[in-house]
Write a protein that holds these residues in place. Sequence first.
Motif, PDB file in Angstrom:
ATOM      1  N   VAL A   1       0.954 -12.936   2.526  1.00 24.21           N
ATOM      2  CA  VAL A   1      -0.159 -12.138   2.017  1.00 24.21           C
ATOM      3  C   VAL A   1      -1.207 -11.884   3.086  1.00 24.21           C
ATOM      4  CG1 VAL A   1      -1.956 -11.986   0.252  1.00 24.21           C
ATOM      5  CG2 VAL A   1       0.216 -13.121  -0.266  1.00 24.21           C
ATOM      6  N   VAL A   2      -1.632 -10.615   3.162  1.00 31.56           N
ATOM      7  CA  VAL A   2      -2.736 -10.224   4.039  1.00 31.56           C
ATOM      8  C   VAL A   2      -3.980 -10.085   3.186  1.00 31.56           C
ATOM      9  CG1 VAL A   2      -3.678  -8.391   5.501  1.00 31.56           C
ATOM     10  CG2 VAL A   2      -1.289  -9.082   5.738  1.00 31.56           C
ATOM     11  N   LEU A   3      -5.030 -10.803   3.553  1.00 36.54           N
ATOM     12  CA  LEU A   3      -6.310 -10.730   2.865  1.00 36.54           C
ATOM     13  C   LEU A   3      -7.212  -9.768   3.625  1.00 36.54           C
ATOM     14  CD1 LEU A   3      -6.925 -14.574   2.440  1.00 36.54           C
ATOM     15  CD2 LEU A   3      -5.576 -13.083   0.970  1.00 36.54           C
ATOM     16  N   LEU A   4      -7.579  -8.668   2.992  1.00 34.44           N
ATOM     17  CA  LEU A   4      -8.503  -7.714   3.605  1.00 34.44           C
ATOM     18  C   LEU A   4      -9.873  -7.901   2.976  1.00 34.44           C
ATOM     19  CD1 LEU A   4      -9.271  -5.313   5.381  1.00 34.44           C
ATOM     20  CD2 LEU A   4      -8.383  -3.795   3.588  1.00 34.44           C
TER      21      LEU A   4
ATOM     22  N   GLN B   1     -11.383 -18.768   6.331  1.00 33.71           N
ATOM     23  CA  GLN B   1     -11.255 -20.092   5.721  1.00 33.71           C
ATOM     24  C   GLN B   1     -10.286 -20.050   4.551  1.00 33.71           C
ATOM     25  OE1 GLN B   1     -12.329 -22.985   6.726  1.00 33.71           O
ATOM     26  NE2 GLN B   1     -11.485 -24.063   4.937  1.00 33.71           N
ATOM     27  N   THR B   2     -10.361 -18.966   3.758  1.00 39.85           N
ATOM     28  CA  THR B   2      -9.458 -18.822   2.624  1.00 39.85           C
ATOM     29  C   THR B   2      -7.997 -18.764   3.083  1.00 39.85           C
ATOM     30  OG1 THR B   2     -11.118 -17.657   1.303  1.00 39.85           O
ATOM     31  CG2 THR B   2      -8.822 -17.351   0.672  1.00 39.85           C
ATOM     32  N   ALA B   3      -7.739 -17.967   4.135  1.00 36.15           N
ATOM     33  CA  ALA B   3      -6.381 -17.859   4.667  1.00 36.15           C
ATOM     34  C   ALA B   3      -5.882 -19.208   5.160  1.00 36.15           C
ATOM     35  CB  ALA B   3      -6.348 -16.832   5.791  1.00 36.15           C
ATOM     36  N   LYS B   4      -6.765 -19.964   5.789  1.00 36.55           N
ATOM     37  CA  LYS B   4      -6.391 -21.289   6.282  1.00 36.55           C
ATOM     38  C   LYS B   4      -6.025 -22.211   5.126  1.00 36.55           C
ATOM     39  CE  LYS B   4      -8.135 -25.119   9.117  1.00 36.55           C
ATOM     40  NZ  LYS B   4      -9.294 -25.618   9.907  1.00 36.55           N
ATOM     41  N   GLU B   5      -6.790 -22.120   4.038  1.00 38.61           N
ATOM     42  CA  GLU B   5      -6.528 -22.969   2.880  1.00 38.61           C
ATOM     43  C   GLU B   5      -5.237 -22.571   2.166  1.00 38.61           C
ATOM     44  OE1 GLU B   5     -10.004 -22.484   0.538  1.00 38.61           O
ATOM     45  OE2 GLU B   5     -11.297 -23.693   1.853  1.00 38.61           O
TER      46      GLU B   5
ATOM     47  N   PHE C   1      -5.694 -13.319   7.451  1.00 36.09           N
ATOM     48  CA  PHE C   1      -6.945 -12.625   7.161  1.00 36.09           C
ATOM     49  C   PHE C   1      -7.148 -11.476   8.135  1.00 36.09           C
ATOM     50  CE2 PHE C   1     -11.650 -12.438   8.071  1.00 36.09           C
ATOM     51  CZ  PHE C   1     -11.974 -11.698   6.937  1.00 36.09           C
ATOM     52  N   VAL C   2      -7.448 -10.315   7.580  1.00 31.86           N
ATOM     53  CA  VAL C   2      -7.801  -9.151   8.388  1.00 31.86           C
ATOM     54  C   VAL C   2      -9.221  -8.746   7.996  1.00 31.86           C
ATOM     55  CG1 VAL C   2      -7.340  -6.722   8.862  1.00 31.86           C
ATOM     56  CG2 VAL C   2      -5.436  -8.325   8.643  1.00 31.86           C
ATOM     57  N   ALA C   3     -10.132  -8.861   8.936  1.00 36.01           N
ATOM     58  CA  ALA C   3     -11.521  -8.504   8.668  1.00 36.01           C
ATOM     59  C   ALA C   3     -11.677  -6.991   8.699  1.00 36.01           C
ATOM     60  CB  ALA C   3     -12.447  -9.149   9.704  1.00 36.01           C
ATOM     61  N   GLY C   4     -12.279  -6.438   7.658  1.00 38.76           N
ATOM     62  CA  GLY C   4     -12.446  -4.991   7.631  1.00 38.76           C
ATOM     63  C   GLY C   4     -13.142  -4.530   6.377  1.00 38.76           C
TER      64      GLY C   4
END
Length: 312
Positions: free
Chosen positions: A35-38, A47-51, A58-61
Amino acid sequence: MGSIRIEGSSAVVTGGASGLGRVTAARLVELGAKVVLLDLPTSPGAQTAKELGERAVFVAGDVRTEQDAERAVAAAVELGPLRVTVNCAGIGRAGRTVAKDGTPYSLDAFRQVVEINLIGTFNVLSRAAAAMAATEAVDGQRGVIVNTASVAAFDGQIGQCAYSASKGGIVGMTLPIARDLAASGIRVLTIAPGLFETPLLGTLPQPALDSLGAQVPFPARLGRPSAYAELVAAIVANDYLNGEVTASMAQSAWRLAEAEAERPAREELASDSVRPRAKRCGSGRLKPLHDGFQRNRAPRRPCPGRKPGHWV
């Protein structure tokens, strides 16, 4: 035709750093997806992706930006065939169209809500759909897109002009987009939650939250994000669901609570104006909404007292 296989596939979840998006991303990871978290750079997305573990990225955008949406989709495609996209990113900015002091609602605020909630949803889903269409079909299917509207799309209350407009747009585009993508084997559905335990309600005091939850017929509580995530998983698994808007039972609580809270304001408005009652002829009264797309009318018949050929 079989259901979409989540295990071994990739998914994009917008607003995945918190709230409904975070729990949905966690559920998809549990089912075997990568899963990619945008979410915004200022969010706790990393932090969420790490957990969530090694299958989460995690993709910041910003969902409003084409380049950011494309980066998130590209990151998902690198992890595996993109089969699932869930749009949970959204904001709300309450305010009356004209405030009590005579100030009109900020056009910038209205534009921001619509751009994030509506345009951002379309921006991500259109790019995700393009990537899905390029994948190999499995039993005739290539992917599923789930958007998030709100009960406010149907029962917007005082102060929700921008929010209701944005969510109503999501409801309105669900069916035509599902028809657009049918030939590509991509299903499109929308969930319209009522009152859920999310950051949007996090600013309310606990007694207010308890009061709202108690007005839900059954179960008498606010919706839990895990219920939303399970509904997403069920939508993905059920290959015969497409082009529909699913509203949660908690919308009853929304109607009751908002109606009670805004009663003084409505009474004040009613006392300051005279609202003419619409005249109807025959039995052509509108029936209640069956779903988010159509109103059913009674059969047309000649209208008594009118010239021949006049129907209602």
